[in-house]
Design an enzyme around this catalytic site. Structure first.
Site, PDB file in Angstrom:
ATOM      1  N   TYR A  60      14.021   1.405  50.590  1.00  0.00           N
ATOM      2  CA  TYR A  60      14.190   1.006  51.980  1.00  0.00           C
ATOM      3  C   TYR A  60      14.430  -0.502  52.084  1.00  0.00           C
ATOM      4  CZ  TYR A  60      12.464   5.593  53.571  1.00  0.00           C
ATOM      5  OH  TYR A  60      12.294   6.939  53.837  1.00  0.00           O
ATOM      6  N   HIS A 125      12.637  11.326  45.682  1.00  0.00           N
ATOM      7  CA  HIS A 125      13.365  11.075  46.923  1.00  0.00           C
ATOM      8  C   HIS A 125      14.827  11.504  46.833  1.00  0.00           C
ATOM      9  CE1 HIS A 125      14.461   7.955  50.271  1.00  0.00           C
ATOM     10  NE2 HIS A 125      14.351   9.180  50.746  1.00  0.00           N
TER      11      HIS A 125
END
Length: 312
Positions: A60, A125
Protein backbone atom coordinates in the site's frame (compact mmCIF):
# COMPACT_ATOMS: atom_id res chain seq x y z
CA UNK A 1 -19.64 -2.93 20.23
CA UNK A 2 -19.73 -6.71 20.72
CA UNK A 3 -16.69 -8.46 19.29
CA UNK A 4 -16.69 -11.63 17.21
CA UNK A 5 -14.26 -14.54 17.12
CA UNK A 6 -12.14 -14.52 13.97
CA UNK A 7 -12.64 -18.13 12.98
CA UNK A 8 -10.24 -20.65 14.44
CA UNK A 9 -7.65 -17.98 15.26
CA UNK A 10 -9.46 -17.35 18.53
CA UNK A 11 -8.80 -13.64 18.08
CA UNK A 12 -11.59 -11.33 19.24
CA UNK A 13 -12.28 -8.62 16.66
CA UNK A 14 -14.76 -5.80 16.20
CA UNK A 15 -17.48 -6.37 13.58
CA UNK A 16 -16.06 -3.38 11.70
CA UNK A 17 -12.36 -3.22 10.86
CA UNK A 18 -10.21 -0.40 9.52
CA UNK A 19 -8.76 -0.55 6.02
CA UNK A 20 -5.65 1.51 5.31
CA UNK A 21 -5.06 1.35 1.56
CA UNK A 22 -5.59 5.11 1.27
CA UNK A 23 -3.80 5.89 4.54
CA UNK A 24 -0.39 6.08 2.86
CA UNK A 25 -1.84 8.46 0.24
CA UNK A 26 -2.85 6.97 -3.10
CA UNK A 27 -4.36 9.88 -5.07
CA UNK A 28 -4.36 8.09 -8.42
CA UNK A 29 -6.79 5.51 -7.04
CA UNK A 30 -8.79 7.55 -4.54
CA UNK A 31 -8.62 11.04 -5.99
CA UNK A 32 -7.26 12.73 -2.88
CA UNK A 33 -4.04 13.10 -0.91
CA UNK A 34 -3.61 11.97 2.70
CA UNK A 35 -0.82 13.90 4.41
CA UNK A 36 1.31 12.37 7.14
CA UNK A 37 -0.26 14.35 9.99
CA UNK A 38 -3.78 13.28 9.00
CA UNK A 39 -2.72 9.64 8.63
CA UNK A 40 -0.98 9.60 12.02
CA UNK A 41 -3.98 11.26 13.67
CA UNK A 42 -6.23 8.62 12.11
CA UNK A 43 -4.19 5.74 13.51
CA UNK A 44 -4.10 7.39 16.93
CA UNK A 45 -7.88 7.70 16.84
CA UNK A 46 -8.28 4.08 15.75
CA UNK A 47 -6.20 2.93 18.71
CA UNK A 48 -8.67 4.69 21.02
CA UNK A 49 -11.54 2.46 19.80
CA UNK A 50 -14.21 1.30 19.19
CA UNK A 51 -12.63 -0.77 16.38
CA UNK A 52 -9.82 -3.11 17.42
CA UNK A 53 -8.95 -4.60 14.02
CA UNK A 54 -6.82 -2.87 11.38
CA UNK A 55 -5.70 -4.11 7.98
CA UNK A 56 -2.74 -3.00 5.88
CA UNK A 57 -0.39 -4.41 3.25
CA UNK A 58 3.26 -4.38 2.27
CA UNK A 59 2.48 -2.70 -1.06
CA UNK A 60 0.00 0.00 0.00
CA UNK A 61 1.52 3.28 -1.21
CA UNK A 62 4.92 1.60 -1.56
CA UNK A 63 4.92 0.76 2.14
CA UNK A 64 3.87 4.21 3.37
CA UNK A 65 0.69 2.84 4.96
CA UNK A 66 2.76 0.48 7.13
CA UNK A 67 5.30 3.20 7.92
CA UNK A 68 2.62 5.58 9.17
CA UNK A 69 0.99 2.88 11.27
CA UNK A 70 4.40 1.89 12.62
CA UNK A 71 5.09 5.47 13.72
CA UNK A 72 2.07 5.36 16.03
CA UNK A 73 2.84 1.81 17.18
CA UNK A 74 6.28 2.97 18.34
CA UNK A 75 4.85 6.15 19.85
CA UNK A 76 2.36 3.98 21.74
CA UNK A 77 4.97 1.52 22.93
CA UNK A 78 3.34 -1.26 20.92
CA UNK A 79 -0.15 -2.17 19.88
CA UNK A 80 -2.96 -1.45 22.35
CA UNK A 81 -3.96 -4.45 24.45
CA UNK A 82 -6.32 -6.68 22.50
CA UNK A 83 -5.70 -4.89 19.21
CA UNK A 84 -5.36 -6.99 16.06
CA UNK A 85 -3.22 -5.78 13.14
CA UNK A 86 -3.15 -7.69 9.87
CA UNK A 87 -0.85 -7.14 6.93
CA UNK A 88 -0.24 -8.87 3.62
CA UNK A 89 2.68 -10.24 1.64
CA UNK A 90 3.08 -8.86 -1.86
CA UNK A 91 5.31 -9.47 -4.88
CA UNK A 92 8.28 -7.26 -5.62
CA UNK A 93 7.00 -4.07 -7.25
CA UNK A 94 9.91 -3.91 -9.70
CA UNK A 95 10.17 -7.54 -10.81
CA UNK A 96 6.75 -9.06 -9.91
CA UNK A 97 8.66 -11.85 -8.13
CA UNK A 98 6.25 -13.69 -5.81
CA UNK A 99 8.53 -16.54 -4.78
CA UNK A 100 9.03 -17.91 -1.29
CA UNK A 101 12.16 -15.76 -0.96
CA UNK A 102 10.13 -12.67 -1.86
CA UNK A 103 7.50 -13.58 0.75
CA UNK A 104 10.18 -13.71 3.43
CA UNK A 105 11.49 -10.34 2.29
CA UNK A 106 7.98 -8.88 2.31
CA UNK A 107 7.48 -10.02 5.91
CA UNK A 108 10.87 -8.57 6.93
CA UNK A 109 9.92 -5.22 5.40
CA UNK A 110 6.56 -5.20 7.20
CA UNK A 111 8.10 -6.05 10.57
CA UNK A 112 10.61 -3.22 10.18
CA UNK A 113 8.05 -0.63 9.10
CA UNK A 114 5.51 -1.61 11.75
CA UNK A 115 8.06 -1.84 14.55
CA UNK A 116 6.95 -5.32 15.61
CA UNK A 117 8.79 -8.57 16.36
CA UNK A 118 6.01 -10.79 15.03
CA UNK A 119 2.85 -10.44 12.97
CA UNK A 120 -0.53 -11.59 14.24
CA UNK A 121 -2.16 -12.21 10.86
CA UNK A 122 -0.59 -12.19 7.39
CA UNK A 123 -2.52 -12.66 4.17
CA UNK A 124 -1.29 -14.04 0.89
CA UNK A 125 -2.38 -10.99 -1.10
CA UNK A 126 -4.07 -11.15 -4.50
CA UNK A 127 -2.78 -14.64 -5.35
CA UNK A 128 -4.45 -14.29 -8.75
CA UNK A 129 -1.22 -12.58 -9.81
CA UNK A 130 0.31 -16.06 -10.11
CA UNK A 131 -1.18 -19.47 -10.81
CA UNK A 132 -2.42 -21.67 -7.99
CA UNK A 133 0.27 -24.18 -8.96
CA UNK A 134 2.95 -21.51 -8.55
CA UNK A 135 1.46 -20.40 -5.26
CA UNK A 136 1.54 -23.88 -3.76
CA UNK A 137 4.74 -25.19 -5.37
CA UNK A 138 7.81 -26.18 -3.32
CA UNK A 139 9.74 -23.00 -2.53
CA UNK A 140 6.68 -20.92 -3.32
CA UNK A 141 4.81 -18.32 -1.28
CA UNK A 142 2.56 -20.70 0.62
CA UNK A 143 5.46 -22.87 1.73
CA UNK A 144 7.31 -19.76 2.94
CA UNK A 145 4.29 -18.54 4.89
CA UNK A 146 3.90 -21.93 6.58
CA UNK A 147 7.58 -21.91 7.54
CA UNK A 148 7.30 -18.38 8.95
CA UNK A 149 4.28 -19.49 10.97
CA UNK A 150 6.18 -22.51 12.30
CA UNK A 151 9.07 -20.20 13.23
CA UNK A 152 6.70 -17.97 15.24
CA UNK A 153 7.22 -14.93 13.03
CA UNK A 154 3.57 -15.12 11.92
CA UNK A 155 0.78 -16.31 14.21
CA UNK A 156 -2.04 -16.85 11.70
CA UNK A 157 -2.29 -17.10 7.92
CA UNK A 158 -4.94 -15.68 5.63
CA UNK A 159 -5.63 -15.39 1.92
CA UNK A 160 -7.03 -12.17 0.45
CA UNK A 161 -8.13 -11.81 -3.14
CA UNK A 162 -10.87 -11.37 -5.69
CA UNK A 163 -11.58 -14.58 -7.67
CA UNK A 164 -13.90 -16.72 -5.57
CA UNK A 165 -12.94 -20.00 -7.23
CA UNK A 166 -9.26 -19.36 -6.53
CA UNK A 167 -9.88 -18.49 -2.87
CA UNK A 168 -11.87 -21.72 -2.53
CA UNK A 169 -8.85 -23.64 -3.83
CA UNK A 170 -6.61 -22.03 -1.25
CA UNK A 171 -9.05 -22.76 1.57
CA UNK A 172 -9.07 -26.41 0.50
CA UNK A 173 -5.36 -26.61 1.42
CA UNK A 174 -6.41 -26.16 5.09
CA UNK A 175 -3.43 -23.83 5.53
CA UNK A 176 -5.45 -20.67 6.18
CA UNK A 177 -7.27 -19.43 9.25
CA UNK A 178 -8.85 -16.37 7.61
CA UNK A 179 -10.11 -15.45 4.15
CA UNK A 180 -10.66 -11.88 2.94
CA UNK A 181 -12.98 -11.14 0.02
CA UNK A 182 -13.59 -7.70 -1.45
CA UNK A 183 -16.51 -6.27 -3.43
CA UNK A 184 -18.16 -9.70 -3.70
CA UNK A 185 -20.59 -9.51 -0.80
CA UNK A 186 -22.58 -6.30 -0.93
CA UNK A 187 -26.03 -4.93 -1.64
CA UNK A 188 -25.40 -5.40 -5.37
CA UNK A 189 -23.15 -8.47 -5.53
CA UNK A 190 -23.35 -11.67 -3.52
CA UNK A 191 -21.02 -13.85 -5.60
CA UNK A 192 -18.94 -14.56 -2.48
CA UNK A 193 -21.72 -16.64 -0.94
CA UNK A 194 -20.06 -20.00 -1.81
CA UNK A 195 -16.82 -18.76 -0.22
CA UNK A 196 -18.68 -17.52 2.85
CA UNK A 197 -20.38 -20.91 3.22
CA UNK A 198 -17.13 -22.83 2.78
CA UNK A 199 -15.25 -20.64 5.26
CA UNK A 200 -18.01 -21.07 7.82
CA UNK A 201 -17.99 -24.86 7.40
CA UNK A 202 -14.22 -24.96 7.86
CA UNK A 203 -14.15 -22.65 10.88
CA UNK A 204 -12.21 -20.07 8.84
CA UNK A 205 -12.75 -16.40 9.67
CA UNK A 206 -14.41 -14.42 6.88
CA UNK A 207 -13.47 -10.76 6.44
CA UNK A 208 -15.67 -8.84 4.01
CA UNK A 209 -13.95 -5.84 2.47
CA UNK A 210 -15.36 -2.91 0.48
CA UNK A 211 -19.04 -3.02 1.47
CA UNK A 212 -19.49 0.28 -0.41
CA UNK A 213 -18.08 -1.12 -3.65
CA UNK A 214 -15.66 1.78 -3.98
CA UNK A 215 -18.15 4.47 -2.97
CA UNK A 216 -21.29 3.97 -5.05
CA UNK A 217 -23.06 2.29 -2.11
CA UNK A 218 -22.01 5.09 0.23
CA UNK A 219 -22.59 8.21 -1.87
CA UNK A 220 -24.93 6.94 -4.57
CA UNK A 221 -24.46 6.80 -8.36
CA UNK A 222 -24.84 10.56 -8.81
CA UNK A 223 -21.51 10.98 -7.02
CA UNK A 224 -19.76 7.68 -7.88
CA UNK A 225 -20.47 5.74 -11.07
CA UNK A 226 -17.91 2.97 -10.51
CA UNK A 227 -18.28 -0.36 -8.76
CA UNK A 228 -15.23 -2.43 -7.85
CA UNK A 229 -12.63 -0.36 -9.72
CA UNK A 230 -14.58 -0.10 -12.96
CA UNK A 231 -17.66 1.54 -14.49
CA UNK A 232 -20.88 0.22 -12.98
CA UNK A 233 -23.36 -1.32 -15.40
CA UNK A 234 -26.59 0.55 -16.02
CA UNK A 235 -28.45 -2.21 -14.19
CA UNK A 236 -26.31 -1.67 -11.08
CA UNK A 237 -26.76 2.10 -11.32
CA UNK A 238 -30.53 1.64 -11.53
CA UNK A 239 -30.63 -0.67 -8.52
CA UNK A 240 -28.43 1.58 -6.40
CA UNK A 241 -30.53 4.58 -7.40
CA UNK A 242 -33.65 2.73 -6.23
CA UNK A 243 -31.91 1.75 -2.98
CA UNK A 244 -30.81 5.30 -2.29
CA UNK A 245 -34.33 6.59 -2.92
CA UNK A 246 -35.82 3.99 -0.57
CA UNK A 247 -33.30 4.84 2.14
CA UNK A 248 -34.12 8.53 1.73
CA UNK A 249 -37.80 7.84 2.28
CA UNK A 250 -36.97 6.26 5.65
CA UNK A 251 -34.32 8.82 6.61
CA UNK A 252 -31.56 6.20 6.53
CA UNK A 253 -28.17 6.83 4.89
CA UNK A 254 -27.49 4.43 2.04
CA UNK A 255 -24.06 3.84 3.59
CA UNK A 256 -25.67 2.56 6.81
CA UNK A 257 -27.65 -0.01 4.86
CA UNK A 258 -24.60 -1.06 2.82
CA UNK A 259 -22.49 -1.47 5.95
CA UNK A 260 -25.13 -3.31 7.94
CA UNK A 261 -25.91 -5.67 5.05
CA UNK A 262 -22.50 -7.14 5.85
CA UNK A 263 -22.24 -6.63 9.61
CA UNK A 264 -25.68 -8.12 10.28
CA UNK A 265 -24.53 -11.47 8.84
CA UNK A 266 -23.15 -13.44 11.78
CA UNK A 267 -20.96 -15.48 9.41
CA UNK A 268 -18.95 -12.35 8.60
CA UNK A 269 -16.31 -11.99 11.30
CA UNK A 270 -15.53 -8.39 10.39
CA UNK A 271 -16.41 -5.89 7.67
CA UNK A 272 -13.44 -3.95 6.37
CA UNK A 273 -13.98 -0.24 5.68
CA UNK A 274 -11.30 2.13 4.42
CA UNK A 275 -10.57 5.05 6.75
CA UNK A 276 -7.97 7.77 6.27
CA UNK A 277 -9.33 10.61 8.39
CA UNK A 278 -10.05 10.60 12.14
CA UNK A 279 -13.66 11.71 11.55
CA UNK A 280 -14.35 8.52 9.60
CA UNK A 281 -14.04 6.41 12.75
CA UNK A 282 -16.92 8.12 14.55
CA UNK A 283 -18.92 8.41 11.33
CA UNK A 284 -18.60 4.68 10.63
CA UNK A 285 -19.55 3.82 14.20
CA UNK A 286 -22.75 5.86 13.77
CA UNK A 287 -23.57 4.05 10.52
CA UNK A 288 -23.05 0.72 12.27
CA UNK A 289 -25.54 1.67 14.99
CA UNK A 290 -28.10 3.39 12.72
CA UNK A 291 -31.60 1.98 13.17
CA UNK A 292 -32.95 0.50 9.95
CA UNK A 293 -36.67 -0.39 9.98
CA UNK A 294 -37.63 -3.94 9.00
CA UNK A 295 -39.87 -2.60 6.25
CA UNK A 296 -36.88 -0.94 4.60
CA UNK A 297 -34.75 -4.05 4.94
CA UNK A 298 -37.32 -6.20 3.19
CA UNK A 299 -37.38 -3.85 0.20
CA UNK A 300 -33.60 -3.48 0.07
CA UNK A 301 -33.01 -7.23 0.25
CA UNK A 302 -35.48 -7.77 -2.58
CA UNK A 303 -33.44 -5.36 -4.71
CA UNK A 304 -30.18 -6.93 -3.53
CA UNK A 305 -31.22 -10.41 -4.61
CA UNK A 306 -32.63 -9.28 -7.94
CA UNK A 307 -29.35 -8.42 -9.60
CA UNK A 308 -27.88 -11.70 -10.81
CA UNK A 309 -25.82 -10.90 -13.88
CA UNK A 310 -25.92 -7.13 -13.41
CA UNK A 311 -22.16 -6.87 -13.00
CA UNK A 312 -21.22 -8.25 -16.41
Amino acid sequence: MNHRVLGRTGLSVSPVSVGTCALGSHPTQYGYEVDTDTAVATVRRVFEGPFNFMDTSNEYSQGESERRIGYVVRENGGLPEGFVLATKVDPCAETADFSGDRVRKSVEESLRRLGLDHLQLVYLHDPERITFEEGTAPGGPLEALLELRDEGVIRHLGVAGAPIDLELKYLATDAFDVVLSHNRYSLVDQTALPLLADATARGVGFVNAAPYGGGILAKGPDAVRNYCYGPASEAVVERVTAMKQLCGEYGVPLAAAALQFSTSDSRVSSTLVGMSDPARIDHTARLFDWHIPKELWSQLLALASAGTGDLE
